[in-house]
Every structure is written in structure tokens, then in C-alpha cells.
Scaffold this active site. Structure first.
Site, PDB file in Angstrom:
ATOM      1  N   GLU A   1      -1.289   1.916   0.187  1.00  0.00           N
ATOM      2  CA  GLU A   1      -2.435   2.563   0.842  1.00  0.00           C
ATOM      3  C   GLU A   1      -1.981   3.830   1.529  1.00  0.00           C
ATOM      4  OE1 GLU A   1      -5.231   3.440   4.302  1.00  0.00           O
ATOM      5  OE2 GLU A   1      -3.094   3.124   4.267  1.00  0.00           O
TER       6      GLU A   1
ATOM      7  N   ASP B   1      -0.697  -0.750  12.270  1.00  0.00           N
ATOM      8  CA  ASP B   1      -1.151  -0.212  10.983  1.00  0.00           C
ATOM      9  C   ASP B   1      -0.137  -0.516   9.909  1.00  0.00           C
ATOM     10  OD1 ASP B   1      -2.199   1.228   8.896  1.00  0.00           O
ATOM     11  OD2 ASP B   1      -1.854   3.191   9.777  1.00  0.00           O
TER      12      ASP B   1
HETATM   13 ZN   LIG Z   1      -3.468   1.610   7.569  1.00  0.00          ZN
END
Ligand SMILES: [Zn+2]
Length: 733
Positions: free
Chosen positions: A403, A366
């Protein structure tokens, strides 16, 4: 379904598409049926093109890119993130894209000091960082961030502890019934079941002094399987970092809701920003949670609240008291999006893709896996262009910054370009956690579900050799709520097809879908992934557990690339509004039942059901006219008008005023739940009105949603007329 997956020898990799179209090797394509949205003659060329593209993504390339991406920590607001953005821009440029950095100035804190001590029954400092592991040199990197929750305010608190399970609204109701108040206490909750910002908001609403969030081994640690470095799950020392920004109110820069965070934008004061949390919050590891929990007294917890630590859990308070100190450095900071364009012959239509590049630490899964896949997809498209191909619609590939703190980079860019996106973008394709294992999963607006199913039938699954679609379908039939650090969306339909989830608010599709009404989808491979948002989500983890030979990275690039080509090249874009209406009808039924359950027997949902039925009829009526258009000459002004109108049907579901209490969320059919966070709630205004048992609110919600459905119906009728009108313009594409 007919398994059309084939491993044909590919003979034409060095030829241009023009040449391919001339050769048109009939035996290879004979057995293939047409492709929805393509004229018969065009479908053959499209298959050749897709097969060509799928030869290009390569595991070794992917591995090298991920190694580079994870070489240093790159949290938003730090130099690491800026450097990575510069490097990504160069990669896209090398692949033939016109790539630039777009920067915004956002209100973003970085931690100066985070300190946590157990002060009773004995004094003991608690950890704010993971333990290093000798064979994984990344874990010794002194630039790695400490454990903290972005957008926690600064604060210093000493108080007794109360344990509140997952810290959801239900959990607080249970505590109340046990006679336990959290007012003035530090609440200890575990991760899971809701977005961490919701846990913060609820602790704040219940007058807690501060909140600690820990990772329980029952959820993503040793109860799930072997832990790092022996297995992929979360070890006792791992801390889940993460934002607590109240993104369910609005995501993006907290000081510029609804408008882009450009240097001269009007900014509200932090005191007025409704997305900013108001009590100190920090994440801790399971080991320290055990030290605190073992000294709690008070009632023994309800059975479901007992986690995986080797103690009997009590609600507290008891002997445990904690001192915490958080000093956050709040500033205007720059974030750096990378926007890379491959201009099409027709720049009035865009296919947009995106993933974020900022990570909590190294972010191998991620978002590094998704970034790696984006780069492989870009390389494949670039190679097609070098071979003589030109996109029809422009392809825009975006690498978002910020993000993790709260969808900052994507939200600001969408707010900055909303008018242009609404008139040009036909789809937004997101990937984020690209590869955490071998299990394909996807979420999409109902109209785009079929394209994901169709494309995954064409790509083979590295582990099983069958199609990704078959592997996906089979896995979803056997999967029972797997534990994972990553929130999953509930499947939309439970029929015989492989299930897609709904779009919640866990990633960068949110501003595209919820704010701008761009049809969106999100794809990736899941797996046993317990190191989410920790120091251990690094290259070592990926190489050992996630995707050791990088075959799934290459596979996802093939899937993404094929989806892009299909949307880019289609004569008539395929948006299935019948499926959309069906989903609405299904949910309207569920909400009627929910209303009855809470005693609202006279809630009249008929207008909603009627509007959904009309939408379905309109979609069914439009289908044959679109099919007729598909077979006529392609690339005319009429095609363009119809395609843009088809993509814009999604915008009919927006209302300018947005949802009650959260005007940023314009979409009437989906939004993150006000008290669920990651999970999408369908028809949120109505679902919440039913929960509040408010008849007037219910009536207004039904009227609003029915009006949105009626707008979509009118739009489809208009498309039907457009598609039937004979066109005089036959300019070639
Ligand atoms: Zn992410």
C-alpha cells in the site's frame, strides 16, 4: 438523538445464536427500537448477535498482536513483509477463515544508496536516518529503512536551493511573481497541504533538477506539542518516508495500468509509465532543512511561508548548495496479499474488509493498529462461528501488501477480480491508521454514512463513557484544523450530525471505490500523531502515547465487527441514495458559484441539478417499497436480487472511459484532485473544466455526470419494480 448506549450485563456469551433466538430475553431488548434493514423478528436476533460480538475484542490480545506485528521492519518488497504476510495468514486460519496468499509481480524499487551533503557555504553530510533513543530498542534496529521516497528515479545532482513553501501550484505562482525561477535548482519544500507525489509532479513541471521534502516543526513538530520521546509529535531528526508515485493518474503497479500484475500480464515499459516520477526526490529532517534554509538569500518569504524554524525564511537561491545522490534498485518484485474468507450461506454476496500490512519501518500506527484491529475483528467473528453462527453473506478479509508504495496490493487484486467484485461485493470497509489517538473519524460514500453513525451510537467510548458517536460529534464541533502528518478529508455535510469525510485516494479503498464502484467506507481513531512514516512510529510510541491500554484498539474492533454483522445479516441492505443525491445537489450549487466566480456566467449547470433532483425523487419513491420488502419473508431470491441491485447503484456512476486524461479513474463523482492528491474532489471532470475555464470541456463534463446520475435513477426505478413484484421463491436463508 436518543442515546441508546447501554451497558447491559451480557448473560449469553457461551450460548449459540440459535439458543439466543429461542431464549429471546425480552426485557433486554424491549427498549431497543428496530434496526434499519431488518425485519422486526430478525432485529432482535441481530442485536443479540452484535452484543455477543462486542464482548469479544480484548485489549490484551490487541497489545500482544501489535507487539508481534511491530517486532521487525516490514517494508513492501522485503523479507519482513513476506514473513508478516505468512504470519497473518496463519492467524486468520486459526480463527476459522479459509486464508491464502495471493502474490503479484510489480515494478518496485528499493534504495541502494541515498546520500546528501551540504556543499556550500560549508561542507557537511546531512542525515538519511533518525537518531536512536536509548529507551526504545526498536530505534537501534539496523534493518530499518533509510529515509527515501519510493519511485524516485536514481540520479545525482549538485545545485543551489530554492524554497517553495508546500510546493503547491499556488506556491509556484507566488514564486514567479517574486521573480524566482526553480529551473535547474533543487527545490526545498515542506510536507503538508498536498500529497507528496503532487509536490514532485509540480517540481518536475517547473523544470527543477531535484526536490527535497522536509517536515517543518510548525506542521507536525514542536509547534504542535511535545516531541518524541517526550510527546507524540515529530522530533527534529525524524524523516517522513513515503511514495511519490503519481497515484492521481493511476495507482498500483506502474507497468500494468488497469490489469492485474500477474506473471504473464502485458507490461508497458517504465519510460511509458505515466505514474512514474522523473526527477530525484528525497525526504529530509527539520534539522537539516534549517541548515540549508539559514543560508538562503533572495526575497524574504510571504508571511504564510514562514515555518516554525528559528530563522527568517528566504526564497533563495543564496549560498546554500546541496549534492544529492540516489541509487534505486528497480526490479520486478513480489508482493503478498492475504485473502481470508468466511463463507456465508449465500456466497453470491460478499462483505469485504481490508487494511495493508506493509509499513515504512515498524508501522505501529500506520498500519499496525489497523491490522491489529482487523485481527481482533476476525477473532470475534471466528468465535461466533465456533459458537454455532454462520454468516449469511460471505465475509472476505484482506491484508494488502505494497500500500505504501502506491496501493499496489489492493489495486492489483481489484483489477484481477473486478468482474466478480462488481457482481458480489456489497461493501468494502477499510481501516488503515486504525488508532492514533481517541478521536473517531470516518469517510464514506454518501449512501453509507448513516450506518457508521448508527453503529457508533451502540459502542461506548473508553475515555468519556458516552457513545463513540457522542464523543465523535462533540470533538468534531470543537476541532479546528489540527496539525497532523496524516491528510484529513473535508466533511461532506455540515448539518447537525457527526461529519464524515469524502473518500480521496489516501488508502486501499481507492481501487474499490474509484475503479470498481463498490460502496466503500473507512474508519479509525485519530489523535496527536507526529511520527507518521518515521522510525519512531513503533510499539514504544503506541504504548506511551497513542493508546497505552489498547482500549481504542478493542473499541475499533467492536465498531468494525458491528458494521460487518449489520451488512452481513441485513434483510434489505441500507444504502441511502437520497443522501447521495443531496450531496450532489449541494456540490452542484457550489460549482455553479465557482463557475460564476471565474466569469463563466453562462455555464449551464441546470442539466446536472435536474438529474440530481430526479435521483433524489427516485430514491424517495423506492424507500417505502424497500421497507415493505424488509418486513416480508427474508432471504428469498427476490431479496437477493434487490440487495445486489442496491449495491450496484454505485456502479452507475462509473463511465468506461474514465475521467479526462486519467482513464483508470472510472467514478464520475469522486476522484483524488489532479493537483491535491489525498483530497477527494467531487465531480472532478467538471471542477477541473471550470478551473481551466474551458466551455466545451464544461459542457462535456456536465453531460457525462448527468448521464451517470440518470443511470442511477433508472437503476433505482428498476429496484422499486423488483421490490414490488411478489416473489414465489421463499427459500430460507
Ligand atoms: Zn497506511
Amino acid at each position: 438523538m436518543n442515546p441508546r448506549r447501554r451497558n447491559l450485563p451480557f448473560l449469553f456469551a457461551t450460548l449459540t445464536v440459535g439458543a439466543l433466538m429461542l431464549i429471546a430475553p425480552a426485557p433486554l431488548i424491549e427498549a431497543q427500537s428496530g434496526i434499519r434493514g431488518f425485519s422486526a423478528s430478525h432485529a432482535d436476533a441481530e442485536r443479540q448477535l452484535e452484543q455477543w460480538l462486542r464482548k469479544i475484542p480484548d485489549a490484551e490480545h490487541a497489545e500482544n498482536n501489535l507487539r508481534h506485528i511491530t517486532a521487525e521492519p516490514h517494508m513492501a518488497g522485503t523479507e519482513g513483509s513476506h514473513r508478516l504476510a505468512d504470519w497473518l495468514r496463519l492467524q486468520y486460519e486459526n480463527d476459522g477463515f479459509d486464508a491464502k496468499i495471493v502474490s503479484y509481480s510489480v515494478w518496485l524499487p528499493l534504495p541502494t544508496e541515498v546520500k546528501l551533503d551540504l556543499v556550500a557555504p560549508q561542507k557537511k553530510p546531512l542525515a538519511t536516518q533518525e537518531e536512536p533513543y536509548e529507551w526504545d530498542k526498536s530505534t537501534y534496529d539496523s534493518r530499518a529503512s533509510i529515509g527515501f521516497n519510493t519511485y524516485s528515479p536514481s540520479g545525482e545532482v549538485t545545485a543551489a536551493i530554492v524554497y517553495a513553501n508546500y510546493g503547491t501550484a499556488d506556491d509556484y505562482r507566488q514564486l514567479e511573481s517574486l521573480g524566482v525561477s526553480v529551473a535547474g535548482k533543487i527545490v526545498l519544500v515542506r510536507y503538508g497541504n498536498a500529497y507528496r507525489g503532487i509536490k514532485s509532479k509540480l517540481a518536475e513541471e517547473h523544470k527543477a533538477a531535484a526536490l527535497l521534502i522536509y517536515s517543518d516543526p510548525a506542521d507536525d513538530g514542536y509547534d504542535a506539542g511535545d516531541v518524541y520521546p517526550r510527546g507524540p509529535w515529530r522530533p527534529m531528526s525524524a524523516i517522513q518516508r513515503g511514495s511519490i508515485l503519481y497515484t492521481e493518474i493511476y495507482p498500483g503497479d506502474p507497468l500494468t495500468p488497469g490489469v492485474a500484475a500477474t506473471p504473464d500480464a502485458q507490461r508497458i515499459s517504465p519510460a511509458d509509465a505515466r505514474s512514474l516520477p522523473r526527477i530525484p526526490v528525497m525526504p529530509i529532517n527539520a534539522q537539516d532543512a534549517a541548515a540549508i534554509l539559514s543560508h538562503l538569500t533572495g526575497a524574504k518569504v510571504p508571511r504564510a511561508w514562514q515555518g516554525g524554524l528559528p530563522i527568517t525564511y528566504h526564497t533563495g537561491p543564496g549560498e546554500s548548495a546541496v549534492h544529492l545522490k540516489i541509487v534505486m534498485d528497480y526490479q520486478q518484485r513480489k508482493i503478498y496479499d492475504v485473502i481470508a474468507r468466511l463463507p456465508g450461506t449465500d456466497d453470491s454476496e460478499w462483505v469485504v474488509l481490508g487494511n495493508h500490512h506493509d509499513a515504512w519501518v515498524f508501522g505501529a500506527v500506520d498500519p499496525g493498529s489497523g491490522t491489529t484491529v482487523m485481527l481482533e475483528t476476525a477473532r470475534a467473528l471466528g468465535e461466533l462461528v465456533r459458537g454455532g453462527w454462520k454468516p449469511r453473506r460471505s465475509i472476505v478479509m484482506c491484508e494488502w501488501d505494497g500500500e505504501e508504495p502506491g496501493l499496489l496490493g489492493s489495486t492489483e487484486w481489484v483489477e484481477d477480480n473486478v468482474k466478480e467484485l462488481q457482481s458480489k461485493a456489497v461493501t468494502y470497509i477499510n481501516t488503515d491508521v486504525g488508532v492514533a489517538g481517541p478521536n473517531f473519524s470516518a469517510s464514506a460514500t454518501p449512501s453509507l454514512q448513516d450506518i457508521v453513525r448508527e453503529v457508533t451510537r451502540e459502542v461506548s467510548d473508553p475515555n468519556t463513557g458516552r457513545s463513540v458517536y457522542e464523543a465523535w460529534k462533540e470533538h468534531s464541533e470543537h476541532a479546528v484544523n489540527e496539525p497532523s502528518g496524516v491528510a484529513r478529508e473535508r466533511p461532506l455535510r455540515t448539518d447537525n450530525d457527526a461529519p464524515l469525510g469524502t473518500l480521496g485516494a489516501g488508502s486501499d479503498f481507492c481501487p474499490f471505490f474509484d475503479f470498481a464502484g463498490i460502496p466503500s467506507l473507512d474508519v479509525g481513531f485519530n489523535g496527536d500523531y507526529g511520527v507518521y512514516h518515521s522510525l519512531y512510529d513503533d510499539f514504544f510510541w503506541m504504548k506511551r502515547f497513542g493508546d497505552p491500554d489498547f482500549a481504542y484498539h478493542a473499541t475499533l474492533a467492536k465498531i468494525l465487527g458491528t458494521i460487518v454483522l449489520r451488512l452481513d445479516q441485513a434483510d434489505v441492505l441500507q444504502f441511502d441514495y437520497s443522501a447521495y443525491a443531496e450531496t450532489v445537489q449541494h456540490e452542484a450549487g457550489a460549482l455553479t458559484a465557482a463557475a460564476k466566480r471565474v466569469g463563466l456566467t453562462d455555464a449551464d449547470l441546470a442539466p446536472l441539478a435536474d438529474a440530481a433532483a430526479q435521483l433524489r425523487e427516485a430514491a424517495q419513491r423506492t424507500a417505502p417499497t424497500l421497507r415493505a420488502l424488509e418486513t416480508s419473508a427474508s432471504g428469498t431470491a427476490q431479496h437477493q436480487q434487490v440487495n445486489l441491485a442496491l449495491a450496484a447503484v454505485e456502479q452507475s456512476f462509473l463511465s468506461p472511459g474514465g475521467l479526462p486524461g486519467r482513464p483508470w479513474y472510472k467514478h464520475q463523482l469522486w476522484a483524488p484532485g489532479s493537483y491535491a492528491g489525498y483530497t477527494a474532489v467531487m465531480m472532478p471532470s467538471l471542477a477541473e473544466a471550470i478551473e481551466h475555464k474551458d466551455a466545451e470541456q464544461i459542457r462535456r463534463a456536465i453531460a457525462g455526470i448527468a448521464a451517470a446520475l440518470t443511470r442511477a435513477t433508472a437503476k433505482l426505478n428498476e429496484i422499486s419494480r423488483l421490490a414490488q413484484t411478489p416473489s414465489s421463491d421463499h427459500s430460507p436463508s
